[in-house]
Design a protein around this motif. Sequence first.
Motif, PDB file in Angstrom:
ATOM      1  N   ILE A   1       0.820  -1.215   0.000  1.00  0.00           N
ATOM      2  CA  ILE A   1       0.000   0.000   0.000  1.00  0.00           C
ATOM      3  C   ILE A   1       0.851   1.261   0.000  1.00  0.00           C
ATOM      4  N   GLY A   2       2.148   1.118   0.145  1.00  0.00           N
ATOM      5  CA  GLY A   2       2.988   2.309   0.079  1.00  0.00           C
ATOM      6  C   GLY A   2       4.459   1.952   0.152  1.00  0.00           C
ATOM      7  N   ARG A   3       5.267   2.873  -0.358  1.00  0.00           N
ATOM      8  CA  ARG A   3       6.711   2.674  -0.245  1.00  0.00           C
ATOM      9  C   ARG A   3       7.325   3.952   0.270  1.00  0.00           C
ATOM     10  N   GLY A   4       8.257   3.843   1.191  1.00  0.00           N
ATOM     11  CA  GLY A   4       8.930   5.019   1.722  1.00  0.00           C
ATOM     12  C   GLY A   4      10.409   4.938   1.420  1.00  0.00           C
ATOM     13  N   GLY A   5      11.169   5.783   2.100  1.00  0.00           N
ATOM     14  CA  GLY A   5      12.599   5.856   1.851  1.00  0.00           C
ATOM     15  C   GLY A   5      13.332   4.595   2.262  1.00  0.00           C
ATOM     16  N   MET A   6      12.756   3.856   3.193  1.00  0.00           N
ATOM     17  CA  MET A   6      13.510   2.704   3.678  1.00  0.00           C
ATOM     18  C   MET A   6      12.676   1.454   3.860  1.00  0.00           C
ATOM     19  N   ALA A   7      11.425   1.532   3.524  1.00  0.00           N
ATOM     20  CA  ALA A   7      10.583   0.370   3.797  1.00  0.00           C
ATOM     21  C   ALA A   7       9.424   0.299   2.819  1.00  0.00           C
ATOM     22  N   THR A   8       8.820  -0.891   2.781  1.00  0.00           N
ATOM     23  CA  THR A   8       7.600  -1.081   1.996  1.00  0.00           C
ATOM     24  C   THR A   8       6.488  -1.379   2.983  1.00  0.00           C
ATOM     25  N   VAL A   9       5.329  -0.790   2.730  1.00  0.00           N
ATOM     26  CA  VAL A   9       4.212  -0.979   3.645  1.00  0.00           C
ATOM     27  C   VAL A   9       3.154  -1.831   2.944  1.00  0.00           C
ATOM     28  N   PHE A  10       2.709  -2.884   3.649  1.00  0.00           N
ATOM     29  CA  PHE A  10       1.721  -3.809   3.098  1.00  0.00           C
ATOM     30  C   PHE A  10       0.434  -3.740   3.912  1.00  0.00           C
TER      31      PHE A  10
ATOM     32  N   ILE B   1       1.622  -3.405   7.637  1.00  0.00           N
ATOM     33  CA  ILE B   1       2.898  -4.010   8.044  1.00  0.00           C
ATOM     34  C   ILE B   1       4.019  -3.347   7.261  1.00  0.00           C
ATOM     35  N   LYS B   2       4.916  -2.699   7.995  1.00  0.00           N
ATOM     36  CA  LYS B   2       6.039  -2.027   7.341  1.00  0.00           C
ATOM     37  C   LYS B   2       7.244  -2.948   7.393  1.00  0.00           C
ATOM     38  N   VAL B   3       7.753  -3.315   6.230  1.00  0.00           N
ATOM     39  CA  VAL B   3       8.888  -4.252   6.149  1.00  0.00           C
ATOM     40  C   VAL B   3      10.105  -3.497   5.632  1.00  0.00           C
TER      41      VAL B   3
ATOM     42  N   MET C   1       1.319  -1.995  12.313  1.00  0.00           N
ATOM     43  CA  MET C   1       0.666  -0.732  12.680  1.00  0.00           C
ATOM     44  C   MET C   1      -0.837  -0.788  12.430  1.00  0.00           C
ATOM     45  N   GLU C   2      -1.500   0.185  13.005  1.00  0.00           N
ATOM     46  CA  GLU C   2      -2.907   0.432  12.681  1.00  0.00           C
ATOM     47  C   GLU C   2      -2.986   0.712  11.170  1.00  0.00           C
ATOM     48  N   LEU C   3      -3.972   0.125  10.515  1.00  0.00           N
ATOM     49  CA  LEU C   3      -4.144   0.384   9.084  1.00  0.00           C
ATOM     50  C   LEU C   3      -4.994   1.642   8.936  1.00  0.00           C
ATOM     51  N   VAL C   4      -4.407   2.679   8.342  1.00  0.00           N
ATOM     52  CA  VAL C   4      -5.150   3.930   8.188  1.00  0.00           C
ATOM     53  C   VAL C   4      -5.752   3.975   6.790  1.00  0.00           C
ATOM     54  N   LYS C   5      -7.050   4.198   6.740  1.00  0.00           N
ATOM     55  CA  LYS C   5      -7.694   4.311   5.438  1.00  0.00           C
ATOM     56  C   LYS C   5      -7.918   5.793   5.158  1.00  0.00           C
TER      57      LYS C   5
ATOM     58  N   ARG D   1      -6.015   9.457   2.883  1.00  0.00           N
ATOM     59  CA  ARG D   1      -5.070   9.990   1.887  1.00  0.00           C
ATOM     60  C   ARG D   1      -3.916  10.668   2.594  1.00  0.00           C
ATOM     61  N   LEU D   2      -2.773  10.669   1.937  1.00  0.00           N
ATOM     62  CA  LEU D   2      -1.636  11.401   2.479  1.00  0.00           C
ATOM     63  C   LEU D   2      -1.907  12.899   2.310  1.00  0.00           C
ATOM     64  N   LEU D   3      -1.526  13.690   3.325  1.00  0.00           N
ATOM     65  CA  LEU D   3      -1.689  15.141   3.228  1.00  0.00           C
ATOM     66  C   LEU D   3      -0.896  15.662   2.013  1.00  0.00           C
TER      67      LEU D   3
ATOM     68  N   MET E   1       2.273   9.836  11.278  1.00  0.00           N
ATOM     69  CA  MET E   1       2.966   8.551  11.323  1.00  0.00           C
ATOM     70  C   MET E   1       4.464   8.737  11.143  1.00  0.00           C
ATOM     71  N   ASP E   2       5.114   7.602  11.158  1.00  0.00           N
ATOM     72  CA  ASP E   2       6.540   7.544  10.876  1.00  0.00           C
ATOM     73  C   ASP E   2       7.366   8.336  11.881  1.00  0.00           C
ATOM     74  N   PHE E   3       7.287   7.909  13.118  1.00  0.00           N
ATOM     75  CA  PHE E   3       8.198   8.501  14.087  1.00  0.00           C
ATOM     76  C   PHE E   3       9.553   7.834  13.843  1.00  0.00           C
TER      77      PHE E   3
HETATM   78  N1  LIG Z   1      -0.321   2.680   8.950  1.00  0.00           N
HETATM   79  C1  LIG Z   1      -0.503   2.898   7.656  1.00  0.00           C
HETATM   80  N2  LIG Z   1      -1.713   2.754   7.096  1.00  0.00           N
HETATM   81  C2  LIG Z   1      -1.887   2.980   5.773  1.00  0.00           C
HETATM   82  N3  LIG Z   1      -0.894   3.356   4.927  1.00  0.00           N
HETATM   83  C3  LIG Z   1       0.351   3.518   5.428  1.00  0.00           C
HETATM   84  C4  LIG Z   1       0.612   3.300   6.806  1.00  0.00           C
HETATM   85  N4  LIG Z   1       1.929   3.529   7.013  1.00  0.00           N
HETATM   86  C5  LIG Z   1       2.454   3.865   5.837  1.00  0.00           C
HETATM   87  N5  LIG Z   1       1.526   3.867   4.871  1.00  0.00           N
HETATM   88  C6  LIG Z   1       1.736   4.165   3.448  1.00  0.00           C
HETATM   89  O1  LIG Z   1       3.046   3.737   3.101  1.00  0.00           O
HETATM   90  C7  LIG Z   1       3.833   4.838   2.648  1.00  0.00           C
HETATM   91  C8  LIG Z   1       5.271   4.664   3.111  1.00  0.00           C
HETATM   92  O2  LIG Z   1       5.323   4.677   4.515  1.00  0.00           O
HETATM   93  P1  LIG Z   1       6.433   5.474   5.316  1.00  0.00           P
HETATM   94  O3  LIG Z   1       6.504   6.873   4.806  1.00  0.00           O
HETATM   95  O4  LIG Z   1       6.165   5.347   6.757  1.00  0.00           O
HETATM   96  O5  LIG Z   1       7.709   4.665   4.926  1.00  0.00           O
HETATM   97  P2  LIG Z   1       9.191   5.026   5.294  1.00  0.00           P
HETATM   98  O6  LIG Z   1      10.062   4.121   4.501  1.00  0.00           O
HETATM   99  O7  LIG Z   1       9.355   4.984   6.772  1.00  0.00           O
HETATM  100  O8  LIG Z   1       9.229   6.511   4.804  1.00  0.00           O
HETATM  101  P3  LIG Z   1      10.317   7.658   4.915  1.00  0.00           P
HETATM  102  O9  LIG Z   1      10.678   7.918   3.502  1.00  0.00           O
HETATM  103  O10 LIG Z   1       9.577   8.791   5.540  1.00  0.00           O
HETATM  104  O11 LIG Z   1      11.431   7.109   5.750  1.00  0.00           O
HETATM  105  C9  LIG Z   1       3.156   6.065   3.192  1.00  0.00           C
HETATM  106  O12 LIG Z   1       3.395   7.167   2.404  1.00  0.00           O
HETATM  107  C10 LIG Z   1       1.674   5.659   3.196  1.00  0.00           C
HETATM  108  O13 LIG Z   1       1.105   5.871   1.921  1.00  0.00           O
END
Ligand SMILES: Nc1ncnc2c1ncn2[C@@H]1O[C@H](COP(=O)(O)OP(=O)(O)OP(=O)(O)O)[C@@H](O)[C@H]1O
Length: 565
Positions: free
Chosen positions: A18-27, A40-42, A98-102, A104-106, A160-162
Amino acid sequence: MTAEPRVLSGRYRIDEVIGRGGMATVFRGEDLTLGREVAIKVLDRDLANDNAFRTRFRLEAQAASRMAHPTIVRVYDAGEDAAVGDDGVTRPVPYIVMELVKGRLLKDIIAAGPVPVADTVRYIDGILEALEYSHRAGVIHRDIKPGNVMITEAGGVKVMDFGIARAVSDGSSTVAETTAIIGTASYFSPEQAKGEPVDARADVYSTGVVLYELLVGRPPFRGETPVAVAYQHVSEAPIAPSEVNDTVPRSLDAVALRALAKDPYQRYQDAASFRDAVDATVDGRSPSKRQVSTLTSELYGPNPRHAAETARSLRQLSTDTTMTRTQAGPPVAWIWTGVGILAVLLISIAFWVFSIRPDEAPPTSASTVPDVTGMTYERAIETLAEAELLAVRINEENAQVAEGNVIRTDPEADETLVPDSEVRVYVSEGKETVTVPTLDGLGQDAATAALESAGLELGIVTQRNDPSLPGGTVISADQPEGAVVPIGSTVNLEVASGRVTITDVTGYTVDAATRDLEALELAVLTQEDTSCPSSNADPVVASQSLAPGDVPIHSEITLVYCSGT
Ligand SMILES: Nc1ncnc2c1ncn2[C@@H]1O[C@H](COP(=O)(O)OP(=O)(O)OP(=O)(O)O)[C@@H](O)[C@H]1O
C-alpha cells in the motif's frame, strides 16, 4: 531474489503493497491472532542487512509504540522474521505492525493546490495535537512533513513515521546521533539544517512549514538541491503567505511566520501554544498588515542574510533529495568533522541551559497515581498529566467496561511515583464477541463444556418431557447456533427430562390405550383377567401397572382387561 514470508512470525499475513517510503515497503495485512486488519512495514531488503538501519527501524518502533493517541498511527508490534534467498542465504526481515489507516496522504491533498483555510486549521490542529502528546511523552518527531500525515476518510489526522524520532529523555543518545542531520530538507528547522541538537521546537518549525505549504500550495523555501533549501532555512526570511495567496487571513500569516522563526526561542515554545494561536485565528482576531511586517523584521531582522556566514558550510552538503539516509553515511561525517568538538560543547551547554531554564519549574518530588478507572482514555491522559505522569495505553478486550474507557492502571491509584513516570493505562476495546456453538442433541455436560470453551455461560436449564430423548439431551437453546454474541453471554437451555407423562387409561379400550401409550414410546403389555366379567365386545382396560404421572421413558406398562363371562 528472495521471497517475503507470506506470514511473518506465524502471525501477520502479508497482502498487497500500500505504500513505499525511503527505507521500507508498507503492506496491507492481517493479524491472524486477533483477526484484525493491519499495516505491516517491512524494512527494505538491502537495508535489512545493515545493522545501523535495523537499529533505527527498531528505535522507530520503540519510540512509536510508547504512544497511543487518536492523532498518531498506532504501532502494535515489531519483530524480525527471516527469509531464505535463492542463494540459500538467510536474511533478516524486520517489520513493524501498525494500525491500518484508510485515507489519503496530506502530501497528495496539497498536490492539488492551496487547501481551504478551514481545512488547513483542522489539519494543523490535528498535527499539533499529536505533537503535544508525543512531546509530553518525551518523543520529538523530527520529520514532520505532509508525507508523514494521513487524513482519514472521516477527516481525522494521523501522524505517522516517528521513524527518526529520538526519545528526548534517552540519555543513551550518542553525540553522533544527536548531531546527525536527519529529516527532509524542505521541512528542516534551521537547527537541523546546521546539524545542531534539536528539541521539540524543531517540530514546531516543521509544522510551520506544513502550515505555510497548506496555505500557499508550496513550502516557503525551494531550491535546486537540498543544500540550497537548507541554506534558506538558516538565512532567508519567508515571504508572508498572504503575499503569495491573498485569500490567506493575516492572522494565519502571523502564526506561520512566528512558527518559522529562525531562533527557536522566538517560535512558539511548544505545540500547545502554537495550537492555541492557530485556533485563535478562527475567532477572527486579525493583525494588520503593518503588524505582520513588524513581526517579520522582529523575527528575521532587517537583513536576514546576516546568517549567511553560518550557512556557507551547508553548501558542502550532499545533494541527496532527502538527507534521511545520510545519518550514518560519509557526507555527515565529512561535513561535521570540523565541528565535532564544538558540537560536544554545544550539546553539553544546551542540556545545561535546558535543565536550568527558569520557566521550567523543577519537578515535584513525588506524584500520586490518580484514580482514572472508568474515565475515557483522553480524560485519563489529562488527569495523569496534571499529576505529572505519562499515560501509556494498552488495549484490552473487556465485556464489563465500555469501549474506550479505562479498566485499570498499573501502578494502581494512590501509588507514589517519581514525576514523569509512565503509568500503563488499560483501555477497554469493548466486548469481544464469540459464536454460539452447536448445542442441540448434546448431553447437558457436553453442552456446558461447549459453552465454557466458547466463552459463554450456562444460564437457566428447563426440562421438557420428550419420549424420544434421553434425559439431559439439549432440545433447544435461546441463542441459535452460529449467532455472534458478546463474550460471557448467558445461554439458557431446554433439555429432555428423560420422562414422559402417562394418563389414567382405565375405561379405554385396550386398543386405544395401547395406541396412546406406544406413541409415548412405552412398551405396552396386556394381561387378561378371567376373574372379572367383560360385557363389551372390545376389551376395556380395567387397571394399569404404572400410576398416572411422569414415568421414565421407554418404561414397560401392563394393561389388564376383563375377559370373564
Ligand atoms: N499505517 C498505515 N496505514 C496505511 N498506509 C500507510 C501506513 N503507514 C504507511 N503507509 C503508506 O506507506 C507509505 C510509506 O510509509 P512510510 O513513509 O512510513 O515509509 P518510510 O520508509 O518509513 O518513509 P520515509 O521515507 O519517511 O522514511 C506512506 O506514504 C503511506 O502511503
